[in-house]
Scaffold this active site. Sequence first.
Site, PDB file in Angstrom:
ATOM      1  N   ALA A  52      30.888  79.704  25.908  1.00  0.00           N
ATOM      2  CA  ALA A  52      31.130  81.071  25.442  1.00  0.00           C
ATOM      3  C   ALA A  52      32.172  81.116  24.323  1.00  0.00           C
ATOM      4  O   ALA A  52      33.160  80.388  24.348  1.00  0.00           O
ATOM      5  CB  ALA A  52      31.606  81.928  26.610  1.00  0.00           C
ATOM      6  N   VAL A  82      34.755  78.139  28.602  1.00  0.00           N
ATOM      7  CA  VAL A  82      35.339  78.599  27.339  1.00  0.00           C
ATOM      8  C   VAL A  82      35.127  77.537  26.266  1.00  0.00           C
ATOM      9  O   VAL A  82      35.541  76.403  26.419  1.00  0.00           O
ATOM     10  CB  VAL A  82      36.859  78.858  27.507  1.00  0.00           C
ATOM     11  CG1 VAL A  82      37.440  79.429  26.242  1.00  0.00           C
ATOM     12  CG2 VAL A  82      37.120  79.778  28.685  1.00  0.00           C
ATOM     13  N   CYS A  83      34.506  77.927  25.159  1.00  0.00           N
ATOM     14  CA  CYS A  83      34.090  76.918  24.167  1.00  0.00           C
ATOM     15  C   CYS A  83      35.259  76.273  23.430  1.00  0.00           C
ATOM     16  O   CYS A  83      35.192  75.127  23.072  1.00  0.00           O
ATOM     17  CB  CYS A  83      33.143  77.549  23.156  1.00  0.00           C
ATOM     18  SG  CYS A  83      32.656  76.415  21.861  1.00  0.00           S
ATOM     19  N   PHE A  84      36.318  77.047  23.184  1.00  0.00           N
ATOM     20  CA  PHE A  84      37.340  76.499  22.297  1.00  0.00           C
ATOM     21  C   PHE A  84      38.351  75.601  23.000  1.00  0.00           C
ATOM     22  O   PHE A  84      39.445  75.426  22.521  1.00  0.00           O
ATOM     23  CB  PHE A  84      38.064  77.631  21.573  1.00  0.00           C
ATOM     24  CG  PHE A  84      37.325  78.074  20.353  1.00  0.00           C
ATOM     25  CD1 PHE A  84      37.273  77.280  19.226  1.00  0.00           C
ATOM     26  CD2 PHE A  84      36.641  79.270  20.340  1.00  0.00           C
ATOM     27  CE1 PHE A  84      36.569  77.668  18.107  1.00  0.00           C
ATOM     28  CE2 PHE A  84      35.934  79.662  19.222  1.00  0.00           C
ATOM     29  CZ  PHE A  84      35.895  78.858  18.104  1.00  0.00           C
TER      30      PHE A  84
END
Length: 276
Positions: free
Chosen positions: A80, A147-149
């Site tokens: 995401a 969470v992608c980052f």
Amino acid sequence: MKTKWYFINSGPCSPSYNMALDEALLDFHSKGEIPPVIRFYQWNPPTLSIGYFQKVQDINLEALKAQNIGFVRRPTGGRAVLHDSELTYSIIVTEQYPNLPETVTEAYRFLSEGLLKGFHNLGLDAYFSIPDTAEKQEALKKPKSAVCFDAPSWYELVVEGKKVAGSAQTRQKGVVLQHGAILLDLDEDKLLSLFNFPSEEAKNRMRIHLPERAVAINRLTTRRITIEECIDAFKKGFEEALQIDLVPYELTEEQKNYVRKIEEEKYANDEWNFRK
């Protein structure tokens, strides 16, 4: 003679339109109607996009609604991403493009050279991260977090050891679609509020680690960088790195109708967005 690619700067668009346009451009290119294309865009309203394989259970849908944040499932993998203060890019190019490596990782590196040059044009010392141990390389194959980052993976772009651009790729109909986010600012509290964590402890762990791993451009510079400067820097970056001329392009009415059809049938449709 440099190869001519199309360039589209869409500005702020709805989440469903953004994803529909990326898919439509892939279709137009696969049919030979347009050359390769680079597109820049933003999001209105701010949006949480989730990866193709991601489970909706990870997401706090009430928090999305309460904060008027859009929601869409991408056609690409990955985790995401909160699209808020950022410039998003997409690259649409045939798998047969001269010098484009066959493997996903190497193709990602090849196409991301434009991002690297873009960061350099903004005066940032960016480089590609390469995991340095077998253990880290193995860990990348099993992402634990929604969470992608929070994890620089192969050839992620980093500045001072922190990830500055998250990208994802899909290949359909003989065409590569790579798109990703270039963060100008990041509101960690807003980002964390959008996920369901198993415990408060898990949420706090992510809160502590996030600033170490993900960084927005404006945290790295003494002056504020604008979207306009980013567009200019990254457009030049892609032209330099890929040795191309970017020619502005406007969609025809017929093409716009095709985009709207994909939008209605897919990305504006709960069946697609909530299917996992």
